[in-house]
Design a protein around this motif. Structure first.
Motif, PDB file in Angstrom:
ATOM      1  N   ASP A 273       1.382  -4.903  -1.667  1.00  0.00           N
ATOM      2  CA  ASP A 273       1.037  -3.788  -0.795  1.00  0.00           C
ATOM      3  C   ASP A 273      -0.453  -3.469  -0.878  1.00  0.00           C
ATOM      4  O   ASP A 273      -1.132  -3.832  -1.833  1.00  0.00           O
ATOM      5  CB  ASP A 273       1.853  -2.547  -1.185  1.00  0.00           C
ATOM      6  CG  ASP A 273       3.355  -2.811  -1.140  1.00  0.00           C
ATOM      7  OD1 ASP A 273       3.778  -3.607  -0.287  1.00  0.00           O
ATOM      8  OD2 ASP A 273       4.086  -2.233  -1.960  1.00  0.00           O
ATOM      9  N   TRP A 275      -3.484  -0.919  -1.420  1.00  0.00           N
ATOM     10  CA  TRP A 275      -3.798   0.313  -2.132  1.00  0.00           C
ATOM     11  C   TRP A 275      -5.296   0.613  -2.027  1.00  0.00           C
ATOM     12  O   TRP A 275      -6.087  -0.244  -1.660  1.00  0.00           O
ATOM     13  CB  TRP A 275      -3.416   0.192  -3.608  1.00  0.00           C
ATOM     14  CG  TRP A 275      -1.951   0.328  -3.885  1.00  0.00           C
ATOM     15  CD1 TRP A 275      -0.956  -0.513  -3.491  1.00  0.00           C
ATOM     16  CD2 TRP A 275      -1.320   1.383  -4.635  1.00  0.00           C
ATOM     17  NE1 TRP A 275       0.248  -0.068  -3.941  1.00  0.00           N
ATOM     18  CE2 TRP A 275       0.063   1.097  -4.652  1.00  0.00           C
ATOM     19  CE3 TRP A 275      -1.785   2.515  -5.289  1.00  0.00           C
ATOM     20  CZ2 TRP A 275       0.980   1.926  -5.306  1.00  0.00           C
ATOM     21  CZ3 TRP A 275      -0.874   3.338  -5.948  1.00  0.00           C
ATOM     22  CH2 TRP A 275       0.499   3.041  -5.937  1.00  0.00           C
ATOM     23  N   LEU A 286      -1.236   4.495  -2.409  1.00  0.00           N
ATOM     24  CA  LEU A 286      -0.737   3.456  -1.511  1.00  0.00           C
ATOM     25  C   LEU A 286      -1.250   3.714  -0.100  1.00  0.00           C
ATOM     26  O   LEU A 286      -1.187   4.836   0.404  1.00  0.00           O
ATOM     27  CB  LEU A 286       0.794   3.460  -1.527  1.00  0.00           C
ATOM     28  CG  LEU A 286       1.494   2.533  -0.542  1.00  0.00           C
ATOM     29  CD1 LEU A 286       1.305   1.072  -0.950  1.00  0.00           C
ATOM     30  CD2 LEU A 286       2.987   2.870  -0.462  1.00  0.00           C
ATOM     31  N   ASP A 289       2.794  -0.157   2.759  1.00  0.00           N
ATOM     32  CA  ASP A 289       3.829  -0.965   2.122  1.00  0.00           C
ATOM     33  C   ASP A 289       4.169  -2.118   3.067  1.00  0.00           C
ATOM     34  O   ASP A 289       4.578  -1.892   4.200  1.00  0.00           O
ATOM     35  CB  ASP A 289       5.067  -0.105   1.861  1.00  0.00           C
ATOM     36  CG  ASP A 289       6.146  -0.871   1.097  1.00  0.00           C
ATOM     37  OD1 ASP A 289       6.076  -2.114   1.048  1.00  0.00           O
ATOM     38  OD2 ASP A 289       7.055  -0.228   0.561  1.00  0.00           O
TER      39      ASP A 289
END
Length: 542
Positions: A273, A275, A286, A289
């Protein structure tokens, strides 16, 4: 072929077809290229030129630094882009007592100073002069050095060099170091994993502003994101993104607008993912996703910044997707999907030229190399040019220089050569056919069975017929042989077995050596005819 931009000037390495690889420079128009230096000969055991005759083209304050390599000696060079200004700085013996490499490697610029490693653990620096090329400090181990080959990940933060090196306790572990260019000022920053044996040290050193980020494992939290200000107290884990001993394994650390972005491994769905972090736990969060349909196929092999946006690819079932992001979840959007077959290459070589992203996907349409560009929109993501290639690979070494894209590719007609693109089909073309040859005959030959033949390797770039006839001192019989190029790479190597004449065999048996000469004529199926003459000294086999 290596390509490097130095203040809008493109430097690259290429073989001119005479078996000599050298340093070249292309002009900003992409229409001409000139040779600056022939690299020293470095022939392998089969007599062919060893491509490792150079390493590490590096921009240091507007000057190119590079290394040449032979079997016995490495040398550090610099160039201002002219033949007269391309000069050797210093030689280094190539092999140490353990058979390891002593020559320069791991080059990095700190301002106008070049730092590099040599002698399997020594840190050096150079200002471009022989007198200013000096040893800084030995970063070897505190114990057995047979496994250790010196500092890595040399990275500049302001006027300070950071790198990863042995902790010198004899444990075999690596830690974060910094250097101001003096022996006294070259020190371990922090022992991140105390007491560890043979532990992999910090990695992915990345600079955002005047802050250093990297990944590290302290033995408690797994491999996570860290930051350092160059002090023990200021070297800290930013956030335990994947709690506990399991690792978040941050990757593709990238700076955009003064903020760090990176990929994180999500153990729940095995995806990676996006970040972001400002260097604090509260500011680490985050962005997006990429769990794709619950199958955990998302990945971010590389993040590239073009203008004020990031670009990256995400894996999905049956292909890949190009995404772009401004650093926010809402601004992270799908650009276009690309279905990939079993023989597809890429996507790869993501490279920014101004605000535009370039990349290749090999075999997306048909066998060959597809060069694409994108402005971050579906409409602006277009095929620039399909280049017929003997393989499913694509353009390599994509490099921005002077507002244009330069790259190396084999178009089947010219071999692997330098190309340029302005982002349009008509503006994508060969710069120069530097190596027009269709054959290279080895400068070395081996004595064959029963001391009655000579075995000569030849490198060809297309199918054809080779004819061999005696030349100069002779000693060989005529030969005609068909060579079929299988097209799996840029060249094929065939070994010709030449029958020695009766007189040559007699001389070889009587004296233990004989000189022979031959003319090799290769007629390519593509049309070109090339002739080379060679002389060899054969030694009697026992």
């Amino acid at each position: 072929m290596d390509l490097t931009d130095v203040d809008g000037r493109l430097f690259f390495t290429a073989d001119d077809g005479a078996g000599e690889r050298g340093l070249w420079r292309a002009d900003n128009t992409g229409t001409t290229a000139v040779k600056l230096l022939d690299f020293p000969y470095n022939y392998g055991s089969d007599g062919r030129y060893d491509d490792h005759g150079y390493r590490a083209l590096t921009d240091v304050g507007g000057t190119l630094f590079f290394i040449t390599k032979t079997d016995r000696t490495d040398a550090l060079w610099r160039s201002d882009g002219t033949k007269g200004g391309t000069v050797r700085i210093q030689r280094f013996d190539d092999l140490d007592s353990r058979g390891g490499e002593n020559g320069p490697s791991n080059m990095a610029a700190v301002g106008d100073t070049l730092y590099f490693t040599a002698d399997d653990g020594d840190l050096w620096k150079s200002d471009g002069s022989k007198a200013g090329t000096v040893f800084v400090k030995h970063i070897g181990t505190g114990g057995d050095e047979n496994y250790y080959y010196g500092p890595t990940e040399l990275t500049s933060v302001g006027d300070t060099l950071y790198f990863v090196g042995d902790d010198r306790t004899g444990s075999g572990s690596e830690e974060l170091w910094r250097s101001d260019g003096t022996a006294a000022g070259t020190v371990v920053v922090k022992d991140i994993y105390p007491g560890a044996d043979f532990h992999e040290g910090p990695s992915r050193l990345t600079v955002v502003g005047d802050t250093l980020y990297f990944t590290a494992d302290d033995g408690v939290h797994g491999r996570e994101l860290w930051t350092s200000d160059g002090t023990d107290a200021g070297t800290v884990m930013v956030e335990d993104i994947v709690p506990g001993a399991e690792s978040g394994s941050p990757s593709t650390l990238t700076e955009l607008g003064g903020t760090l972005f990176f990929g994180v491994h999500d153990p729940e769905d095995e995806s990676r993912d996006l970040w972001t972090s400002d260097g604090t736990a509260a500011g680490t969060s985050l962005v997006k996703d990429f769990d794709v349909d619950g199958e955990g196929q998302g990945y971010l092999p590389r993040i590239v910044v073009a203008g004020d946006r990031m670009f990256f690819f995400v894996g999905v079932a049956g292909g890949v997707e190009l995404w772009t992001s401004d650093g926010t979840e809402a601004g992270t959007t799908l650009v276009q999907g690309f279905p990939l077959g079993w023989n597809s290459g890429g996507p790869g070589e993501l490279t920014a030229v101004g605000d535009t992203l370039y990349f290749y996907i090999g075999g997306y349409s048909v066998a060959g190399a597809d060069l694409w560009r994108s402005d971050g929109t579906a409409a602006g993501t277009v095929l620039v040019e399909h280049i017929d290639s003997p393989t499913y690979g694509g353009p390599g070494a994509l490099t921005a220089s002077g507002g244009k894209l330069f790259f190396a590719v084999d178009d089947s007609a010219h071999g692997n050569e330098l190309w340029v693109s302005d982002g349009t089909g008509p503006g994508t073309h060969l710069v120069r056919d530097i190596d027009p040859s269709v054959m290279f005959v080895s400068r070395g030959a081996r004595t064959g069975a029963a001391n009655a033949t000579a075995r000569v390797p030849v490198t060809v770039y297309s199918s054809g017929t080779v004819k061999v006839a005696p030349a100069r001192m002779g000693g060989v019989r005529k030969l005609r042989q068909e060579i079929v190029f299988d097209g799996n790479w840029y060249w094929d190597v065939a070994t010709l077995t030449l029958d020695l004449t009766r007189a040559a065999r007699r001389e070889l048996r009587r004296t233990g050596r004989v000189e022979i000469g031959a003319r090799f004529t290769y007629t390519s199926c593509a049309g070109p005819i090339e002739t080379e003459k060679r002389t060899y000294t054969l030694k009697k086999r026992r």
